[in-house]
Design an enzyme around this catalytic site. Structure first.
Site, short mmCIF file in Angstrom:
data_model
loop_
_atom_site.label_atom_id
_atom_site.label_comp_id
_atom_site.label_asym_id
_atom_site.label_seq_id
_atom_site.Cartn_x
_atom_site.Cartn_y
_atom_site.Cartn_z
N ARG B 62 1.67 42.63 86.38
CA ARG B 62 0.44 42.95 86.17
C ARG B 62 0.35 41.39 85.86
NH1 ARG B 62 -0.21 46.76 82.35
NH2 ARG B 62 1.95 46.15 81.78
N LYS B 169 11.20 58.93 89.72
CA LYS B 169 10.92 60.52 88.62
C LYS B 169 10.02 59.44 87.38
CE LYS B 169 13.96 60.37 85.28
NZ LYS B 169 15.32 61.01 84.63
N ASP B 198 15.80 61.22 93.25
CA ASP B 198 16.30 61.99 92.19
C ASP B 198 17.81 61.38 92.43
OD1 ASP B 198 17.66 63.57 90.70
OD2 ASP B 198 17.18 65.15 91.49
N HIS B 199 17.61 60.07 91.28
CA HIS B 199 19.32 59.16 92.01
C HIS B 199 20.20 60.13 92.07
CE1 HIS B 199 18.53 59.45 87.29
NE2 HIS B 199 19.97 58.54 87.20
N LYS B 203 24.73 59.61 94.22
CA LYS B 203 25.50 59.63 93.16
C LYS B 203 27.07 60.66 93.98
CE LYS B 203 24.51 60.08 88.66
NZ LYS B 203 25.04 59.06 87.48
N GLU B 237 25.14 64.61 76.85
CA GLU B 237 25.14 63.80 76.15
C GLU B 237 25.96 63.36 75.02
OE1 GLU B 237 22.03 60.84 78.24
OE2 GLU B 237 20.88 63.00 78.29
N ASP B 256 13.21 66.21 81.96
CA ASP B 256 14.13 65.01 81.61
C ASP B 256 15.47 65.27 82.79
OD1 ASP B 256 15.01 62.32 81.07
OD2 ASP B 256 16.37 63.38 79.08
N HIS B 261 17.31 66.97 88.21
CA HIS B 261 18.76 67.03 88.64
C HIS B 261 19.86 68.08 87.89
CE1 HIS B 261 17.58 62.97 87.83
NE2 HIS B 261 17.95 62.86 85.95
N LYS B 357 21.29 66.28 74.22
CA LYS B 357 21.38 65.47 73.26
C LYS B 357 21.98 64.96 72.37
CE LYS B 357 18.31 62.31 76.13
NZ LYS B 357 19.09 61.45 76.90
N LYS B 362 30.32 63.33 76.06
CA LYS B 362 29.38 63.41 77.33
C LYS B 362 30.01 63.94 78.27
CE LYS B 362 27.80 59.60 80.58
NZ LYS B 362 26.91 59.62 80.09
N1 LIG Z 1 14.34 52.85 82.66
C1 LIG Z 1 14.47 53.45 83.72
O1 LIG Z 1 15.53 53.51 82.86
C2 LIG Z 1 14.36 54.14 84.00
C3 LIG Z 1 15.45 55.37 85.22
C4 LIG Z 1 14.74 56.62 85.95
C5 LIG Z 1 13.65 56.33 86.19
N2 LIG Z 1 12.68 55.68 85.66
C6 LIG Z 1 11.34 55.66 86.09
O2 LIG Z 1 11.27 53.89 86.89
C7 LIG Z 1 9.45 54.05 86.75
C8 LIG Z 1 9.79 52.40 86.20
O3 LIG Z 1 10.31 52.63 84.83
P1 LIG Z 1 10.44 51.11 83.68
O4 LIG Z 1 11.16 51.63 82.77
O5 LIG Z 1 11.20 50.24 84.76
O6 LIG Z 1 9.26 50.52 83.62
P2 LIG Z 1 8.46 49.65 82.66
O7 LIG Z 1 9.43 48.73 82.41
O8 LIG Z 1 7.21 49.98 81.47
O9 LIG Z 1 8.02 48.75 83.57
C9 LIG Z 1 6.55 48.49 83.78
C10 LIG Z 1 6.55 47.60 85.59
O10 LIG Z 1 4.92 48.03 86.21
C11 LIG Z 1 4.37 47.02 85.80
N3 LIG Z 1 2.60 47.76 85.29
C12 LIG Z 1 2.07 48.45 84.73
N4 LIG Z 1 0.80 48.44 84.82
C13 LIG Z 1 1.20 47.88 85.48
C14 LIG Z 1 -0.63 47.81 85.97
N5 LIG Z 1 -2.42 48.63 85.71
N6 LIG Z 1 -0.63 46.97 86.68
C15 LIG Z 1 0.25 46.62 87.67
N7 LIG Z 1 1.52 46.64 86.72
C16 LIG Z 1 1.53 46.63 86.35
C17 LIG Z 1 4.50 45.98 84.83
O11 LIG Z 1 4.25 45.02 85.05
P3 LIG Z 1 4.05 43.39 83.92
O12 LIG Z 1 5.42 43.40 83.50
O13 LIG Z 1 3.27 42.47 84.50
O14 LIG Z 1 3.39 43.62 82.70
C18 LIG Z 1 6.37 46.54 84.91
O15 LIG Z 1 6.52 45.35 86.29
C19 LIG Z 1 9.44 54.82 86.11
O16 LIG Z 1 8.45 55.67 87.26
C20 LIG Z 1 10.30 55.92 84.97
O17 LIG Z 1 10.23 57.13 85.15
C21 LIG Z 1 13.14 54.53 85.27
#
Ligand SMILES: NC(=O)c1ccc[n+]([C@@H]2O[C@H](COP(=O)([O-])OP(=O)(O)OC[C@H]3O[C@@H](n4cnc5c(N)ncnc54)[C@H](OP(=O)(O)O)[C@@H]3O)[C@@H](O)[C@H]2O)c1
Lengths: 366, 505
Positions: B62, B169, B198-199, B203, B237, B256, B261, B357, B362
């Site tokens: 964004r 996911k 599904d990470h 593994k 966990e 979750d 998983h 949790k 773990k």
């Molecule tokens: N984080 C984890 O550990 C993890 C683990 C497994 C799966 N996931 C999955 O991975 C995905 C991403 O997770 P995340 O934790 O990385 O999310 P996040 O930190 O909230 O990142 C969101 C990203 O999307 C952008 N964004 C949000 N709204 C937007 C919009 N309307 N238009 C354009 N860009 C937008 C943000 O850009 P800006 O920075 O510019 O706002 C940012 O780059 C999710 O589906 C989550 O379920 C995450």
């Protein structure tokens, strides 16, 4: 290197002068039991046995190289250090593990046996080494300072031999020796591994169906290599020849040891010009660049560069403008420690293309 | 046959197979997942020379920023989170031509700008490059982005190149959502272009289950209802929800971990040997297992929440006291289920799943308990006695396999107690495993979907969990609380059959 908290180890050490293989074997078993009794998280590593035969005066350098290999370290290392005029065996056995272990976690122990022996022990080295290796694990032999008689003595009890054909003074001899050993053992030649990234890149270049046709039209292969690394270049040509069904013949040397080798391979459609040039500016062993040309007017070259290989592509077609492009193929240099680590890792794998490439390379140096 | 039809004769024996030149576009490139996992994974692939010979990266998210600023952020993220110390030259080569496209995901201008960058990379390469779109965004954007890509004509491949979309996911939070998302995604893309992450499947430990089952002849004859009494799958966990209350309170333990998983572990354990290891053969066998499982009845599921307790000697808060958790939340942090795989091989064998949790430890493991011996020739007096054999496959923390066997206690009487035969993968392979995301990104770029969830698979997973999720949402009851740091709620034992007991965590 300074020991940090996490790399600090606890060592059980045993040493004896004028000892016997049976006494050494018993000592390792005892050290392992003691380590386990001290901390139940300690478990013996069971990847493989690595038997190194080295000159005593260089054994420290080899130990350093093995330490730097780090993560691909084998389970039990038996170093036979050869000392001129020695008639008895001295030994030091070490079982080392990390000083701190987390509860519930396990820690792998490293077993090292240093046996100092004399030249006359080498012809029957198997009778010394056999009791010292872990049975049922693959055993790899590495003899970086020559001593072919020691390697021959261990042929019956090992499955893998690690070589580096680039460190031999006569490349023809080196390749013939590799072929001789390959008859009985699986040979991991670091010279071959030095060519791996180049082989991967060439294979990738010709992978799209649209350019695969060009493999049959190759008209020239030119390789630049470190002056000592002709073996890697010959194996690369041998690989291309064996995979593409070329008829090879001996190359002709020009300009002495550090000069070049030239020749011609017969492919089904046309001849392929072969050129291997030593590049005196290259500071590390291995290959410096590969250039391929095809009868269809395409030319591709890869050279070592910053952050990977620099690729250059040129296409000349009558009636068309020349097309030229340049880009970087990402990849870090593995360094000498990386190559050795890769060699040890390869011991557990089997590359079906090395044997035919070696056979083909032998034709080039006949 | 022309050479173009023939196999590439040069790939034989290579460990790293060629991948067609690719542009990877990360949507959500400034997000948490991109920084902690995706960008470091790309660096490590670059370091090892595993990326395609031509590789370009485009970030989309964004906030407005210049290419160089995004490259700078990526550099920082890689330096903080890479599993190996980056080589400066490789890192700067990787980021040298990185592009950044700012804008909101529903704005068509984003896709016009993206197309311009993609076309420019094609032109510079003199060939159409593969395009891989990685949707690392909040799930509500998945369909928005896919549809916008379709409208912009970015999902059609040109010539020999391919377009693939990798979807993070969660894939829906109910069956209806998953179906709707599949429908919207597949109205634009062909299933072969879709890679649902599904990470867990990336593994090594999980892939090892396939090796364990299908590369060893000694276990397979026993892997059925005749010899197996019950199976317990545990994903425990020791930590709480940390700062993720926002996400977790909407999800809960079942969504979750169980729906994705843990059901993956169950299908890998139960599937029939596939004809080969191609993506569709493997996934079809897994789907068959899911189809054999009916949704659990009310008395076959149990949920609970952690209350205050002690972890590692410190007092810790209960779930309801965690920052960001709404007062009176009914979200479960512990879920236990009894499932039955109703097919020829497994009928009658209960499969117990539990996750939670703030449990004592773990651990992720599968414990297969064999039936007892049919007749005991010796008495048990003065000893623990003969216990059924157990085969334990541990995924975390120490990947390994252990088998419990009855052994004679030394002495002049025939007294038996169980002993363990243990194998730890870490002692037999000393190399460092690649991160799951490294493997998955490469597989997706190569077009190998074996380790990704297929559309019918994700829906079949939901078909099992959705009725439970809905029942739990419709009947918000006061949840049983278990003390943080404990073995979990004792009431969870009520769903165990006969004399079965939960293994100690
Ligand atoms: N984080 C984890 O550990 C993890 C683990 C497994 C799966 N996931 C999955 O991975 C995905 C991403 O997770 P995340 O934790 O990385 O999310 P996040 O930190 O909230 O990142 C969101 C990203 O999307 C952008 N964004 C949000 N709204 C937007 C919009 N309307 N238009 C354009 N860009 C937008 C943000 O850009 P800006 O920075 O510019 O706002 C940012 O780059 C999710 O589906 C989550 O379920 C995450």
């Amino acid at each position: 290197m300074e020991a940090t908290a996490s790399s600090r180890t606890t060592d059980g050490v045993w040493r004896e002068r004028d000892t016997t293989p049976a006494a050494i074997e018993e000592a390792i078993r005892r050290l392992l039991n003691e380590a386990h009794a001290e901390n139940a998280s300690y478990v013996p590593a069971r990847v493989m046995n690595l038997v190194c035969i080295v000159d005593k005066e260089w054994s420290g350098e080899i130990a350093n190289r093995l330490r730097r290999v780090g993560r691909h370290h084998p389970s039990r290392t038996v170093v036979c250090a050869v000392e001129p005029r020695r008639t008895t065996l001295d030994a030091v056995a070490t079982v080392a593990g990390p000083a701190e272990t987390k509860p519930g976690d396990f820690a792998v122990l490293r077993e090292t046996v240093l046996v100092t022996c004399g030249p006359q022990h080498l012809a029957r080295l198997d009778t010394i080494v056999d009791p010292l290796v872990v049975t049922d694990l693959p055993t790899m032999v590495w003899s970086p300072h020559g001593h072919p008689e020691a390697v021959d003595a261990l042929r019956g009890m090992s499955q893998i031999v690690l070589l580096d054909s680039v460190s031999e003074p006569d490349v023809g001899e080196a390749l013939r020796r590799a072929a001789d050993l390959a008859g009985e053992l699986y040979v991991v030649d670091l010279a071959w591994l030095r060519s791996t990234p180049w082989r991967e890149r060439i294979a990738a270049t010709f992978d799209p169906a649209t350019v695969r046709e060009d493999l049959r039209l190759l008209s020239s292969v030119a390789i630049r290599h470190h002056p000592d690394s002709a073996a890697a270049a010959l194996l690369l040509v041998g690989w291309l020849g064996s995979r593409l069904g070329w008829e090879l013949s001996p190359l002709v040397s020009r300009g002495g040891a550090a000069g070049s080798r030239v020749g011609t391979a017969h492919a089904r459609r046309q001849d392929v010009k072969l050129t291997l040039d030593a590049d005196a500016t290259m500071s590390v062993p291995g290959l410096a660049g590969v250039a391929l040309e095809s009868a269809s007017g395409r030319a591709l070259r890869f050279d070592r560069g910053e952050g990977g290989l620099r690729a250059r592509y040129r296409h000349r077609q009558r009636g068309h403008e020349d097309v030229e492009r340049e880009w970087t193929i990402l990849g870090a240099s593995r360094g000498e420690a990386g190559i050795l680590g890769e060699g040890i890792r390869q011991a557990l794998l089997r590359d079906p293309t090395y044997g035919p490439a070696l056979e083909a390379a032998l034709v080039l140096v006949r | 046959m022309s050479a173009a039809d023939a196999e590439n004769p040069l790939v034989k024996g290579l460990e790293r197979l060629p991948v067609h030149p690719t542009v990877l576009v990360i949507f959500g490139a400034t997000g948490d997942l991109a920084k902690r996992k995706l960008l470091p994974a790309l660096y490590n692939l670059a370091h090892e020379g595993a990326l395609p010979e031509r590789f370009h990266l485009i970030g989309v998210s964004r906030r407005d920023k210049a290419n160089e600023d995004f490259a700078g952020e990526a550099d920082k993220a890689i330096r903080s989170f890479s599993r190996r110390e980056p080589d400066d030259k490789v890192l700067s080569a990787l980021l040298a031509e990185v592009k950044y496209v700012p804008g909101t995901f529903d704005d068509p201008a984003v896709y016009t700008a993206l197309k311009t960058e993609l076309d420019a990379f094609d032109a510079a390469a003199g060939q159409p490059l593969n395009r891989a779109f990685y949707l690392s965004t909040a799930p509500e954007f998945f369909p928005v982005i896919v549809e916008a890509l379709g409208t912009a004509g970015l999902t059609e491949s040109a010539g020999q190149s391919e377009v693939r979309v990798i979807i993070e996911k969660p894939f829906g939070t109910t069956l209806a959502e998953a179906q709707d998302l599949n429908a919207r995604v597949l109205s634009v893309l062909d299933e072969s272009q879709v890679f649902r992450i599904d990470h867990y499947l990336g593994k090594e430990t999980v892939q090892n289950m396939l090796a364990f089952r299908f590369a060893n002849s000694m276990f397979e004859p026993l892997f059925n209802r005749n010899y197996i009494d019950n199976v317990q799958i545990t994903a425990a966990e020791d930590i709480g929800i940390g700062t993720r209350a926002g996400y977790y309170d909407h999800a809960g333990a079942l969504r979750d971990l169980v729906q994705n998983h843990m059901l993956q572990l169950l299908t890998l354990l139960c599937m029939e040997p596939p004809v080969d290891f191609s993506a569709d053969e493997v996934r079809s066998e897994k789907v068959k297992v899911l189809h054999s499982i009916r949704p659990p009845h009310r008395d076959e599921v149990f949920r609970a929440q952690y209350g205050p307790g002690t972890a590692a000697g410190e007092d810790v808060a209960g779930y309801l006291q965690e920052d960001g958790v709404p007062a009176g939340s009914h979200t479960e942090t512990y879920a236990a289920l009894r499932l039955h795989v109703e097919n020829w091989r497994w009928a009658g064998v209960p499969f117990y799943l539990r996750t939670g949790k703030r449990l004592a430890r773990k651990v992720t493991e599968i414990a297969v308990t064999f039936k007892p011996v049919p007749h005991l020739a010796f008495g048990e007096e003065g000893s623990v006695g003969v216990r059924p054999n157990q085969l334990i496959l541990t995924m975390q923390p120490n990947e390994g396999v252990s088998l419990s066997l009855g052994a004679k206690i030394p002495g002049n009487r025939m007294r038996i107690r169980p002993v363990n035969m243990e194998f730890l993968y870490g002692t037999a392979f000393m190399s460092q495993s690649p991160e799951a995301y490294e493997r998955l990104i490469m597989d997706a770029m190569r077009g190998d979907a074996t380790l990704f969830t297929r559309n019918d698979e994700v829906e079949a997973q939901w078909r099992i969990c959705d009725p439970v999720v809905r029942r739990w949402e419709d009947e918000p009851e006061q949840l049983v609380q278990y003390p943080a740091g404990s073995q979990g709620p004792p009431e969870a034992s009520e769903l165990l059959l006969g004399d079965h007991v939960w293994r100690a965590i």
